[in-house]
Design an enzyme around this catalytic site. Structure first.
Site: not given
Ligand SMILES: [Zn+2]
Ligand SMILES: [Zn+2]
Ligand SMILES: [Zn+2]
Length: 341
Positions: A49, A52, A85, A168, A170, A175, A208, A301, A317
């Site tokens: 990783c 870290c 990134n 998703g 990786s 993070h 609202c 909002h 979908e």
């Molecule tokens: Zn509002």
């Molecule tokens: Zn890590």
């Protein structure tokens, strides 16, 4: 009409049949865990990783950090760390600008792609930290969105989090990501259109009014002094939860620092509820806020949507844009409330 040369640098292309953008990002194919082909590998875990604490040298130089004094940039001792990134979807050094070539509209992939590391220790979910640490993370979210908005060259930003390969992610290490874009995302444009129509017809803020209706309908999930979470009326997946600030405001980065901290602790609470009822699912969350250039009076909002990845998108979908949700949001809300501790 000229033949379009395949992109070597990121660019945005608009589908001529829908107001839908694709970021064509050749460099993303090189990232760890990128699955360009079925059966592609990868999910970076603790052993290798780069996020870290103690492995700061493995990432690009930091853009910002919260650390205890004395501390040096890119050294250890940080609590929250922001880095570019390494495999960006958009880049600061790519020129922006729209280009219309007959039917095809494209945009230089000018933008910024940052990672916000919420902890130096190798944890997976925001709920693996204390609420106080989630509060500090959310304060950094607000600061980074404000910094990208102040840059003045971006149209909007998307702040989001992927937890788990099914969502998703990786890299396993917790993070969040922040992508500043040269165009406003379609979802925000559509929500803004709906809110503008609603204000024309009713003279009030759609969101609202929506919060009021959701509460009256028994879809409350959690509430605090400044925030309300609901299982929305047309939830797309089981335990989908939307978080709204009670105080009307179009821009996420314009909330007060103490509201940002409260949001972090609140989000921690909501995610804990979701993880209890759905057995720690993969999840995404993302912030929807007004376009950067929009005045504070725009009928929008800001809000944050949490989407547990308990179902997969299949042909229906993809083909229709419909979702099929096997769990009525009223039932989901009741279970989530029961799981509040
Ligand atoms: Zn509002
Ligand atoms: Zn890590
Ligand atoms: Zn939204």
């Amino acid at each position: 009409m000229s033949e379009h040369v395949p992109a070597a640098r990121p660019e945005l292309r608009q589908d001529p049949t829908l107001d839908r953008w694709t970021v064509v990002a050749p460099e993303r194919g090189a990232r760890p865990g990128a699955r360009l082909e079925p059966g592609g590998h990868g999910y970076v875990q603790a052993e290798e990783c780069p996020f870290c604490g103690g492995r700061e040298y493995q990432t690009p130089p930091e853009l910002a950090a919260r650390r205890d004094p004395p501390g040096t940039a890119d050294g250890p001792g940080w609590r929250v760390r922001v880095i570019p990134n390494r495999f960006p979807a958009v880049r600061r050094d790519v020129p922006g600008g729209a280009l219309l070539d007959g039917l095809f509209r494209r945009h230089g992939g000018h933008g910024a792609h940052e990672l916000i590391l919420e902890a130096p220790e190798h944890v997976v979910s925001l709920t693996d930290l204390s609420p106080a640490r989630a509060a500090e993370a959310a304060s950094v979210y607000r600061e980074r969105v404000a910094a990208l908005r102040a840059d003045g060259r971006f149209a909007a930003a998307s702040l989001f989090k992927n937890v788990g390969p099914a969502a998703g992610a990786s890299v396993e290490h917790t993070h969040s990501q922040l992508i500043a874009l040269p165009v406003v995302p379609r979802t925000v444009v559509e929500e803004l259109d709906a809110a503008e129509r609603y204000r024309c017809e009713n003279g009030r803020c759609l969101f609202c009014d929506l919060v009021e209706r959701e509460l009256a309908a028994g879809r409350l999930v959690r509430e605090s002094m400044s925030f309300v979470a609901v299982a929305p009326y047309a939830s797309r997946v089981p335990y989908e939860t939307w978080i709204f600030p009670r105080r009307h405001g179009a821009h996420f980065d314009e909330i007060a620092p103490d509201e940002a901290a409260e949001l972090g602790a609140f989000l921690h609470g909501v995610l804990t509820q979701v993880e209890r009822v759905a057995d720690r699912p993969a999840y995404n969350f993302y912030v929807h806020a007004a376009p950067f250039a929009a005045p504070a009076s725009v009928p929008y909002h800001w809000h944050l949507e949490v989407v547990p990845r308990t179902t997969t998108q299949a042909g229906f979908e993809w083909g229709t844009g419909f979702a099929i949700n096997p769990l009525p949001p009223e039932v989901a809300a009741a279970r989530l409330r029961d799981a509040a501790g």
